[in-house]
Design a protein around this motif. Sequence first.
Motif, PDB file in Angstrom:
ATOM      1  N   SER A 157      90.345   0.980  47.500  1.00 47.02           N
ATOM      2  CA  SER A 157      91.502   0.714  48.367  1.00 47.02           C
ATOM      3  C   SER A 157      91.091  -0.116  49.588  1.00 47.02           C
ATOM      4  CB  SER A 157      92.134   2.022  48.815  1.00 47.02           C
ATOM      5  OG  SER A 157      92.626   2.733  47.709  1.00 47.02           O
ATOM      6  N   THR A 186      85.467   6.963  45.383  1.00 45.28           N
ATOM      7  CA  THR A 186      85.521   5.678  44.680  1.00 45.28           C
ATOM      8  C   THR A 186      86.893   5.028  44.838  1.00 45.28           C
ATOM      9  OG1 THR A 186      83.896   6.490  43.092  1.00 45.28           O
ATOM     10  CG2 THR A 186      85.182   4.549  42.444  1.00 45.28           C
ATOM     11  N   THR A 187      87.958   5.801  44.686  1.00 43.98           N
ATOM     12  CA  THR A 187      89.300   5.228  44.852  1.00 43.98           C
ATOM     13  C   THR A 187      89.522   4.766  46.290  1.00 43.98           C
ATOM     14  OG1 THR A 187      90.326   7.393  45.239  1.00 43.98           O
ATOM     15  CG2 THR A 187      90.294   6.574  42.960  1.00 43.98           C
ATOM     16  N   PHE A 218      87.441  10.501  44.183  1.00 43.61           N
ATOM     17  CA  PHE A 218      88.318  10.100  45.282  1.00 43.61           C
ATOM     18  C   PHE A 218      87.610   9.197  46.295  1.00 43.61           C
ATOM     19  CE2 PHE A 218      90.821  13.818  43.807  1.00 43.61           C
ATOM     20  CZ  PHE A 218      91.960  13.106  43.461  1.00 43.61           C
TER      21      PHE A 218
END
Length: 107
Positions: A99, A94-95, A92
Amino acid sequence: MNWFLLIVAGLFEVGFAFSLGKAKELNGNTALFWYGSFIICLSISMILLVKVTQHLPIGTAYATWTGIGAVGTVLLGIFYFQEPATFWKIFFITTLIISIIGLKVVS
């Protein structure tokens, strides 16, 4: 320049989270020093965020600011405060980084 200031504001957000973490571990005058550091970092972070939102869209600036703060604080927790680095935590983070980069690209 505004994106640079936004990154600096996000780093000061990490600074105030770090200061709270240190103050929680300590007591007496040392804890007061870290609470003072919290107030200074918080003030600088907010002032820079206000300045940046005069030139960048508020949604983009705020999301980026909180994202930098969140990623930085989680990484501090892992590397400094020895919190566990689980697969999902790294996934998360990394996401979130992807973003933030996406917001920069589309702005």
